[in-house]
Design an enzyme around this catalytic site. Sequence first.
Site, PDB file in Angstrom:
ATOM      1  CG  ASP A  58      -0.138  -0.275   2.511  1.00  0.00           C
ATOM      2  OD1 ASP A  58       1.081  -0.033   2.523  1.00  0.00           O
ATOM      3  OD2 ASP A  58      -0.751  -0.727   3.500  1.00  0.00           O
ATOM      4  CD  GLU A  89       0.367  -6.677   3.082  1.00  0.00           C
ATOM      5  OE1 GLU A  89       0.355  -5.443   2.979  1.00  0.00           O
ATOM      6  OE2 GLU A  89       1.174  -7.286   3.795  1.00  0.00           O
ATOM      7  CD  GLU A 145       0.778   4.253   4.796  1.00  0.00           C
ATOM      8  OE1 GLU A 145      -0.115   4.935   5.350  1.00  0.00           O
ATOM      9  OE2 GLU A 145       1.995   4.461   4.954  1.00  0.00           O
ATOM     10  CG  HIS A 203       7.121   3.409   9.918  1.00  0.00           C
ATOM     11  ND1 HIS A 203       6.369   3.733   8.817  1.00  0.00           N
ATOM     12  CD2 HIS A 203       6.906   2.093  10.132  1.00  0.00           C
ATOM     13  CE1 HIS A 203       5.736   2.652   8.383  1.00  0.00           C
ATOM     14  NE2 HIS A 203       6.044   1.648   9.163  1.00  0.00           N
ATOM     15  NE  ARG A 261       4.075  10.626   4.711  1.00  0.00           N
ATOM     16  CZ  ARG A 261       5.112   9.908   4.278  1.00  0.00           C
ATOM     17  NH1 ARG A 261       5.241   8.644   4.629  1.00  0.00           N
ATOM     18  NH2 ARG A 261       6.041  10.455   3.513  1.00  0.00           N
ATOM     19  CG  HIS A 321      11.384   4.598   9.291  1.00  0.00           C
ATOM     20  ND1 HIS A 321      11.566   5.646   8.423  1.00  0.00           N
ATOM     21  CD2 HIS A 321      10.789   3.611   8.572  1.00  0.00           C
ATOM     22  CE1 HIS A 321      11.094   5.309   7.225  1.00  0.00           C
ATOM     23  NE2 HIS A 321      10.618   4.070   7.298  1.00  0.00           N
TER      24      HIS A 321
HETATM   25  C1  UD1 Z   1       7.033   4.477   3.495  1.00  0.00           C
HETATM   26  C2  UD1 Z   1       5.598   4.171   3.059  1.00  0.00           C
HETATM   27  C3  UD1 Z   1       4.848   3.459   4.180  1.00  0.00           C
HETATM   28  C4  UD1 Z   1       5.624   2.243   4.665  1.00  0.00           C
HETATM   29  C5  UD1 Z   1       7.048   2.646   5.030  1.00  0.00           C
HETATM   30  C6  UD1 Z   1       7.863   1.428   5.385  1.00  0.00           C
HETATM   31  C7  UD1 Z   1       4.422   5.720   1.563  1.00  0.00           C
HETATM   32  C8  UD1 Z   1       3.730   7.014   1.432  1.00  0.00           C
HETATM   33  N1  UD1 Z   1       4.911   5.415   2.768  1.00  0.00           N
HETATM   34  O1  UD1 Z   1       6.978   5.406   4.566  1.00  0.00           O
HETATM   35  O2  UD1 Z   1       3.581   3.049   3.702  1.00  0.00           O
HETATM   36  O3  UD1 Z   1       4.966   1.713   5.800  1.00  0.00           O
HETATM   37  O4  UD1 Z   1       7.669   3.288   3.909  1.00  0.00           O
HETATM   38  O5  UD1 Z   1       9.043   1.794   6.050  1.00  0.00           O
HETATM   39  O6  UD1 Z   1       4.539   5.002   0.597  1.00  0.00           O
HETATM   40  N2  UD1 Z   1      14.527   7.585   4.255  1.00  0.00           N
HETATM   41  C9  UD1 Z   1      15.895   7.461   4.162  1.00  0.00           C
HETATM   42  N3  UD1 Z   1      16.406   6.263   3.711  1.00  0.00           N
HETATM   43  C10 UD1 Z   1      15.638   5.207   3.372  1.00  0.00           C
HETATM   44  C11 UD1 Z   1      14.250   5.336   3.511  1.00  0.00           C
HETATM   45  C12 UD1 Z   1      13.709   6.519   3.937  1.00  0.00           C
HETATM   46  O7  UD1 Z   1      16.632   8.377   4.449  1.00  0.00           O
HETATM   47  O8  UD1 Z   1      16.175   4.167   2.949  1.00  0.00           O
HETATM   48  C13 UD1 Z   1      13.958   8.886   4.719  1.00  0.00           C
HETATM   49  C14 UD1 Z   1      14.068   9.957   3.618  1.00  0.00           C
HETATM   50  O9  UD1 Z   1      14.260  11.203   4.205  1.00  0.00           O
HETATM   51  C15 UD1 Z   1      12.679   9.883   2.967  1.00  0.00           C
HETATM   52  C16 UD1 Z   1      11.828   9.666   4.203  1.00  0.00           C
HETATM   53  O10 UD1 Z   1      12.573   8.743   4.999  1.00  0.00           O
HETATM   54  O11 UD1 Z   1      12.334  11.058   2.253  1.00  0.00           O
HETATM   55  C17 UD1 Z   1      10.432   9.169   3.966  1.00  0.00           C
HETATM   56  O12 UD1 Z   1      10.391   8.053   3.077  1.00  0.00           O
HETATM   57  P1  UD1 Z   1       8.967   7.654   2.420  1.00  0.00           P
HETATM   58  O13 UD1 Z   1       9.134   6.399   1.625  1.00  0.00           O
HETATM   59  O14 UD1 Z   1       8.362   8.815   1.714  1.00  0.00           O
HETATM   60  O15 UD1 Z   1       8.055   7.410   3.663  1.00  0.00           O
HETATM   61  P2  UD1 Z   1       8.186   6.389   4.865  1.00  0.00           P
HETATM   62  O16 UD1 Z   1       7.837   7.147   6.081  1.00  0.00           O
HETATM   63  O17 UD1 Z   1       9.485   5.692   4.797  1.00  0.00           O
HETATM   64  N1  UDP Z   2      12.391  -4.356   9.866  1.00  0.00           N
HETATM   65  C1  UDP Z   2      13.767  -4.474   9.618  1.00  0.00           C
HETATM   66  N2  UDP Z   2      14.627  -3.689  10.323  1.00  0.00           N
HETATM   67  C2  UDP Z   2      14.216  -2.792  11.255  1.00  0.00           C
HETATM   68  C3  UDP Z   2      12.817  -2.660  11.479  1.00  0.00           C
HETATM   69  C4  UDP Z   2      11.949  -3.451  10.772  1.00  0.00           C
HETATM   70  O1  UDP Z   2      14.176  -5.274   8.786  1.00  0.00           O
HETATM   71  O2  UDP Z   2      15.057  -2.117  11.845  1.00  0.00           O
HETATM   72  C5  UDP Z   2      11.452  -5.184   9.085  1.00  0.00           C
HETATM   73  C6  UDP Z   2      10.363  -5.885   9.867  1.00  0.00           C
HETATM   74  O3  UDP Z   2      10.778  -7.153  10.319  1.00  0.00           O
HETATM   75  C7  UDP Z   2       9.232  -5.973   8.840  1.00  0.00           C
HETATM   76  C8  UDP Z   2       9.455  -4.776   7.972  1.00  0.00           C
HETATM   77  O4  UDP Z   2      10.769  -4.311   8.212  1.00  0.00           O
HETATM   78  O5  UDP Z   2       9.337  -7.127   8.021  1.00  0.00           O
HETATM   79  C9  UDP Z   2       8.444  -3.721   8.299  1.00  0.00           C
HETATM   80  O6  UDP Z   2       8.809  -2.522   7.706  1.00  0.00           O
HETATM   81  P1  UDP Z   2       8.201  -1.153   8.183  1.00  0.00           P
HETATM   82  O7  UDP Z   2       7.815  -1.235   9.612  1.00  0.00           O
HETATM   83  O8  UDP Z   2       9.203  -0.109   7.787  1.00  0.00           O
HETATM   84  O9  UDP Z   2       6.947  -0.962   7.245  1.00  0.00           O
HETATM   85  P2  UDP Z   2       5.423  -1.463   7.293  1.00  0.00           P
HETATM   86  O10 UDP Z   2       5.419  -2.939   7.438  1.00  0.00           O
HETATM   87  O11 UDP Z   2       4.744  -0.752   8.412  1.00  0.00           O
HETATM   88  O12 UDP Z   2       4.908  -0.996   5.977  1.00  0.00           O
END
Ligand code: UD1
Ligand code: UDP
Length: 367
Positions: A98, A120, A134, A206, A208, A239
């Site tokens: 999502d 999923e 999401e 993490h 929003r 995160h």
């Molecule tokens: C995203 C997804 C969320 C998912 C989550 C899993 C959307 C809108 N959000 O949220 O559904 O649950 O990923 O973790 O699709 N960043 C880094 N390095 C990384 C990843 C992220 O620095 O490898 C930082 C960056 O500043 C980036 C910010 O996190 O701009 C947000 O990343 P983004 O993918 O937009 O949103 P998440 O909060 O990670």
């Molecule tokens: N996870 C990981 N390292 C971490 C935290 C989480 O590998 O430090 C894994 C966790 O086991 C799960 C996945 O990341 O499989 C979940 O990701 P996240 O919580 O970022 O996203 P969501 O599932 O909420 O979309």
Amino acid sequence: MAQITIACIIGTRPEGIKMAPVILALRRQPWARVVVVLTAQHRELADEVLALFDIEPDHDLNLMQPNQTLAALTARAVTGLDGVMETLRPDLVMAQGDTTTVMVSALVCFYRRIPFLHVEAGLRSHDLQSPFPEEFNRVVAGRLAHLHFAPTETARRQLLSEGVADDTVVMTGNTVIDALHQVAAMDLPLNHALDPARRLILVTVHRRENFGEPIDNICRAFLHLVDANPDVELMWPVHPNPNVTRAAYGLLSGHSRIHLVPPLRYSAFVTAMKRATLILSDSGGVQEEAPALAKPVLVLRRETERPDAIDAGVARLIGTEYDAIVREAQSLLDDPDLYRSMAKGLSPYGDGRASGRIVDAIRSRYL
Ligand code: UD1
Ligand code: UDP
């Protein structure tokens, strides 16, 4: 034998984890030509997961920017993914979950009339504001998908209630349990010093909708729990979203029994879950994995699209208020009967064989 080209699109860490077993299973099929497309909505987090499963992306759009906005990310993803579809012209496209990457994948496939397969499928909170964005993303993906891989019977029924044709919904289980089984068997080290005499509370936050006051409440509750229980230490792989790092490091730095650490590689995180007494999280994936590892999980959200573990009594939805978090976690630390009742090792989200069912469904429908 005729081959079909299947583009598997991945954006973030959880998509990498949940798509890896499907990609590896498809690669074993002589009839499937698998092309892995990484939007890199996440950069380091997605790279680490793909490396763990030995998956090299065929296309890498390198989209992530620090502190990216939803609109800018969406715009870059539409342009980038459409360009890949133009050159690749796959027979099928598959994506999981999502995220923005998934919503855009479904949209680009709709415009190009390419069948989109949703892994999923059918999760719903019924509130477009939570989880944000999401719920919107999965409703769009569900509306546009040609084939829906539902992880649970609840999700399958949800899709049918929305008018999705029965013969396009396949109940597979969640592929996260396939990944979990594969990685748990590796038994890789955590690589962080923890006190073996102390109980570990493992946390992740993490979402929003938890930014701002909710995450501040959550941090204050964590601090109270650690101070009130000298035999407890807390580990939080933080995160990298700046809204999360600001709160976590701003409110919890410097405590000797609170370990704020960078995101753990998936292999290390699985080891940490196995080591934990208790898990508190707003993560979707962690809600699914913890019950399978017989770990009680307290869900730091007001709603969930994953009711099955709550209904089975192995997870609890506790919200984000300070008092509720302290009360619920303390009860589990104090009450062995309550603890045992939640640490049953039920796995409502899958049996570890979801990717095989997905491969079978694709073969029987498209070959
Ligand atoms: C995203 C997804 C969320 C998912 C989550 C899993 C959307 C809108 N959000 O949220 O559904 O649950 O990923 O973790 O699709 N960043 C880094 N390095 C990384 C990843 C992220 O620095 O490898 C930082 C960056 O500043 C980036 C910010 O996190 O701009 C947000 O990343 P983004 O993918 O937009 O949103 P998440 O909060 O990670
Ligand atoms: N996870 C990981 N390292 C971490 C935290 C989480 O590998 O430090 C894994 C966790 O086991 C799960 C996945 O990341 O499989 C979940 O990701 P996240 O919580 O970022 O996203 P969501 O599932 O909420 O979309």
